[in-house]
Design a protein around this motif. Structure first.
Motif, PDB file in Angstrom:
ATOM      1  N   ARG A  12       0.848  -1.192   0.000  1.00  0.00           N
ATOM      2  CA  ARG A  12       0.000   0.000   0.000  1.00  0.00           C
ATOM      3  C   ARG A  12       0.882   1.240   0.000  1.00  0.00           C
ATOM      4  NH1 ARG A  12      -3.722   2.778   4.093  1.00  0.00           N
ATOM      5  NH2 ARG A  12      -2.278   2.021   5.659  1.00  0.00           N
ATOM      6  N   PHE A  13       0.472   2.236  -0.786  1.00  0.00           N
ATOM      7  CA  PHE A  13       1.245   3.467  -0.938  1.00  0.00           C
ATOM      8  C   PHE A  13       0.327   4.674  -0.923  1.00  0.00           C
ATOM      9  CE2 PHE A  13       3.631   0.083  -2.834  1.00  0.00           C
ATOM     10  CZ  PHE A  13       4.936   0.343  -2.440  1.00  0.00           C
ATOM     11  N   ARG A  14       0.863   5.805  -0.470  1.00  0.00           N
ATOM     12  CA  ARG A  14       0.153   7.077  -0.554  1.00  0.00           C
ATOM     13  C   ARG A  14       0.873   7.970  -1.549  1.00  0.00           C
ATOM     14  NH1 ARG A  14      -1.918   9.890   4.567  1.00  0.00           N
ATOM     15  NH2 ARG A  14      -3.482   8.293   4.121  1.00  0.00           N
ATOM     16  N   GLY A  15       0.118   8.434  -2.530  1.00  0.00           N
ATOM     17  CA  GLY A  15       0.598   9.452  -3.453  1.00  0.00           C
ATOM     18  C   GLY A  15       0.109  10.798  -2.946  1.00  0.00           C
ATOM     19  N   SER A  16       1.023  11.718  -2.692  1.00  0.00           N
ATOM     20  CA  SER A  16       0.668  13.053  -2.200  1.00  0.00           C
ATOM     21  C   SER A  16       1.038  14.074  -3.266  1.00  0.00           C
ATOM     22  CB  SER A  16       1.406  13.371  -0.902  1.00  0.00           C
ATOM     23  OG  SER A  16       1.038  12.460   0.110  1.00  0.00           O
ATOM     24  N   TYR A  17       0.033  14.787  -3.736  1.00  0.00           N
ATOM     25  CA  TYR A  17       0.195  15.764  -4.802  1.00  0.00           C
ATOM     26  C   TYR A  17      -0.319  17.104  -4.315  1.00  0.00           C
ATOM     27  CZ  TYR A  17       0.057  11.188  -7.013  1.00  0.00           C
ATOM     28  OH  TYR A  17       0.282   9.868  -7.326  1.00  0.00           O
ATOM     29  N   ASP A  18      -0.097  18.147  -5.058  1.00  0.00           N
ATOM     30  CA  ASP A  18      -0.606  19.467  -4.695  1.00  0.00           C
ATOM     31  C   ASP A  18      -2.136  19.436  -4.750  1.00  0.00           C
ATOM     32  OD1 ASP A  18      -0.638  22.149  -4.019  1.00  0.00           O
ATOM     33  OD2 ASP A  18      -0.421  22.819  -6.097  1.00  0.00           O
ATOM     34  N   GLY A  19      -2.772  19.464  -3.585  1.00  0.00           N
ATOM     35  CA  GLY A  19      -4.229  19.509  -3.523  1.00  0.00           C
ATOM     36  C   GLY A  19      -4.938  18.170  -3.522  1.00  0.00           C
ATOM     37  N   LEU A  20      -4.202  17.053  -3.476  1.00  0.00           N
ATOM     38  CA  LEU A  20      -4.858  15.746  -3.485  1.00  0.00           C
ATOM     39  C   LEU A  20      -3.897  14.694  -2.927  1.00  0.00           C
ATOM     40  CD1 LEU A  20      -7.043  14.276  -6.256  1.00  0.00           C
ATOM     41  CD2 LEU A  20      -5.220  12.877  -5.318  1.00  0.00           C
ATOM     42  N   ALA A  21      -4.434  13.772  -2.154  1.00  0.00           N
ATOM     43  CA  ALA A  21      -3.661  12.610  -1.699  1.00  0.00           C
ATOM     44  C   ALA A  21      -4.534  11.379  -1.867  1.00  0.00           C
ATOM     45  CB  ALA A  21      -3.231  12.762  -0.243  1.00  0.00           C
ATOM     46  N   ALA A  22      -3.912  10.280  -2.298  1.00  0.00           N
ATOM     47  CA  ALA A  22      -4.645   9.037  -2.528  1.00  0.00           C
ATOM     48  C   ALA A  22      -3.837   7.856  -2.023  1.00  0.00           C
ATOM     49  CB  ALA A  22      -4.946   8.863  -4.007  1.00  0.00           C
ATOM     50  N   ASP A  23      -4.542   6.890  -1.445  1.00  0.00           N
ATOM     51  CA  ASP A  23      -3.935   5.639  -1.010  1.00  0.00           C
ATOM     52  C   ASP A  23      -4.291   4.557  -2.020  1.00  0.00           C
ATOM     53  OD1 ASP A  23      -3.149   7.036   1.200  1.00  0.00           O
ATOM     54  OD2 ASP A  23      -4.443   5.965   2.607  1.00  0.00           O
ATOM     55  N   VAL A  38      -7.931  10.452  -0.171  1.00  0.00           N
ATOM     56  CA  VAL A  38      -8.036  10.794   1.243  1.00  0.00           C
ATOM     57  C   VAL A  38      -8.065  12.296   1.499  1.00  0.00           C
ATOM     58  CG1 VAL A  38      -7.077   8.590   2.012  1.00  0.00           C
ATOM     59  CG2 VAL A  38      -5.540  10.519   1.607  1.00  0.00           C
ATOM     60  N   SER A  39      -7.701  13.111   0.497  1.00  0.00           N
ATOM     61  CA  SER A  39      -7.832  14.565   0.656  1.00  0.00           C
ATOM     62  C   SER A  39      -7.923  15.214  -0.716  1.00  0.00           C
ATOM     63  CB  SER A  39      -6.655  15.150   1.444  1.00  0.00           C
ATOM     64  OG  SER A  39      -5.464  15.053   0.702  1.00  0.00           O
ATOM     65  N   ARG A  97      -3.151  16.593 -14.273  1.00  0.00           N
ATOM     66  CA  ARG A  97      -1.759  16.159 -14.395  1.00  0.00           C
ATOM     67  C   ARG A  97      -1.082  16.525 -13.084  1.00  0.00           C
ATOM     68  NH1 ARG A  97      -3.055  19.145 -18.975  1.00  0.00           N
ATOM     69  NH2 ARG A  97      -3.025  17.953 -20.912  1.00  0.00           N
ATOM     70  N   MET A  98      -0.520  15.519 -12.406  1.00  0.00           N
ATOM     71  CA  MET A  98       0.022  15.776 -11.080  1.00  0.00           C
ATOM     72  C   MET A  98       1.390  15.126 -10.925  1.00  0.00           C
ATOM     73  SD  MET A  98      -3.436  15.023  -8.861  1.00  0.00           S
ATOM     74  CE  MET A  98      -3.300  13.283  -9.182  1.00  0.00           C
ATOM     75  N   GLN A  99       2.197  15.716 -10.069  1.00  0.00           N
ATOM     76  CA  GLN A  99       3.438  15.084  -9.649  1.00  0.00           C
ATOM     77  C   GLN A  99       3.575  15.285  -8.154  1.00  0.00           C
ATOM     78  OE1 GLN A  99       6.962  16.738 -11.369  1.00  0.00           O
ATOM     79  NE2 GLN A  99       6.102  18.790 -11.482  1.00  0.00           N
ATOM     80  N   GLY A 100       4.165  14.291  -7.514  1.00  0.00           N
ATOM     81  CA  GLY A 100       4.293  14.388  -6.065  1.00  0.00           C
ATOM     82  C   GLY A 100       5.148  13.274  -5.508  1.00  0.00           C
ATOM     83  N   THR A 101       4.913  12.998  -4.241  1.00  0.00           N
ATOM     84  CA  THR A 101       5.698  11.994  -3.533  1.00  0.00           C
ATOM     85  C   THR A 101       4.924  10.697  -3.394  1.00  0.00           C
ATOM     86  OG1 THR A 101       4.928  12.765  -1.384  1.00  0.00           O
ATOM     87  CG2 THR A 101       6.950  13.763  -2.248  1.00  0.00           C
ATOM     88  N   LEU A 102       5.659   9.637  -3.184  1.00  0.00           N
ATOM     89  CA  LEU A 102       5.092   8.305  -3.019  1.00  0.00           C
ATOM     90  C   LEU A 102       5.680   7.715  -1.747  1.00  0.00           C
ATOM     91  CD1 LEU A 102       3.314   6.264  -4.581  1.00  0.00           C
ATOM     92  CD2 LEU A 102       5.417   5.382  -5.581  1.00  0.00           C
ATOM     93  N   GLN A 103       4.807   7.322  -0.830  1.00  0.00           N
ATOM     94  CA  GLN A 103       5.255   6.812   0.467  1.00  0.00           C
ATOM     95  C   GLN A 103       4.623   5.454   0.738  1.00  0.00           C
ATOM     96  OE1 GLN A 103       3.799   9.196   3.698  1.00  0.00           O
ATOM     97  NE2 GLN A 103       4.937   8.074   5.241  1.00  0.00           N
ATOM     98  N   ALA A 104       5.446   4.467   1.117  1.00  0.00           N
ATOM     99  CA  ALA A 104       4.930   3.159   1.516  1.00  0.00           C
ATOM    100  C   ALA A 104       4.166   3.317   2.832  1.00  0.00           C
ATOM    101  CB  ALA A 104       6.071   2.170   1.676  1.00  0.00           C
ATOM    102  N   LEU A 105       3.034   2.620   2.945  1.00  0.00           N
ATOM    103  CA  LEU A 105       2.208   2.643   4.149  1.00  0.00           C
ATOM    104  C   LEU A 105       2.141   1.242   4.738  1.00  0.00           C
ATOM    105  CD1 LEU A 105      -0.791   4.774   2.834  1.00  0.00           C
ATOM    106  CD2 LEU A 105       1.094   5.548   4.283  1.00  0.00           C
ATOM    107  N   PRO A 106       1.825   1.148   6.031  1.00  0.00           N
ATOM    108  CA  PRO A 106       1.618  -0.183   6.618  1.00  0.00           C
ATOM    109  C   PRO A 106       0.469  -0.893   5.885  1.00  0.00           C
ATOM    110  CG  PRO A 106       1.557   1.528   8.307  1.00  0.00           C
ATOM    111  CD  PRO A 106       1.618   2.216   6.980  1.00  0.00           C
ATOM    112  N   PRO A 107       0.444  -2.218   5.913  1.00  0.00           N
ATOM    113  CA  PRO A 107      -0.597  -2.963   5.193  1.00  0.00           C
ATOM    114  C   PRO A 107      -2.015  -2.593   5.608  1.00  0.00           C
ATOM    115  CG  PRO A 107       1.097  -4.452   6.017  1.00  0.00           C
ATOM    116  CD  PRO A 107       1.407  -3.082   6.553  1.00  0.00           C
ATOM    117  N   HIS A 108      -2.218  -2.252   6.878  1.00  0.00           N
ATOM    118  CA  HIS A 108      -3.562  -1.927   7.373  1.00  0.00           C
ATOM    119  C   HIS A 108      -3.497  -0.646   8.182  1.00  0.00           C
ATOM    120  CE1 HIS A 108      -4.804  -5.881   6.141  1.00  0.00           C
ATOM    121  NE2 HIS A 108      -3.784  -6.391   6.810  1.00  0.00           N
ATOM    122  N   ASP A 109      -4.633   0.057   8.210  1.00  0.00           N
ATOM    123  CA  ASP A 109      -4.721   1.286   9.030  1.00  0.00           C
ATOM    124  C   ASP A 109      -4.597   0.968  10.491  1.00  0.00           C
ATOM    125  OD1 ASP A 109      -5.017   2.874   6.840  1.00  0.00           O
ATOM    126  OD2 ASP A 109      -7.195   2.903   6.945  1.00  0.00           O
TER     127      ASP A 109
END
Length: 109
Positions: A12-23, A38-39, A97-109
């Protein structure tokens, strides 16, 4: 290309972009993605879709899917260095069109 599963399979990963984040959680068989925004303007959108991927270079993958509501998504994610490029067409017709960071997340919340 190797027959080994891609490095994002079963993770599982979170992509964080300007104005939007998705898991994004990828199935262990690397054929499905569970997504959750998620935002940002589309926060709360979530679901599961069939996905396809191609390795571009070591640790870098192009991944695409179409969501149940018709939205289309394409990522080029660098899992080694934590960078993400994403393009998507939302159901309201807006193309992002977005660019941002990618962060590994734990398997479960």
């Amino acid at each position: 290309m190797s027959d080994a599963p891609p490095m994002f399979a079963g993770r599982r990963f979170r992509g964080s972009y300007d104005g939007l984040a998705a898991d994004n959680r990828y199935s262990a068989d690397d054929h499905r993605v569970h997504y959750a925004i998620v935002s940002g303007i589309y926060a709360g959108a979530h679901g599961e879709a069939s996905c396809e991927w191609r390795q571009v270079a070591e640790g870098i993958y192009a991944i695409s899917w179409q969501e149940a509501d018709g939205a289309t998504v394409v990522h080029v994610d660098d899992f080694l260095h934590g960078h993400s490029l994403a393009w998507f067409t939302a159901t309201d017709g807006r193309f992002h069109r977005m660019q941002g960071t990618l962060q590994a997340l734990p398997p479960h919340d």
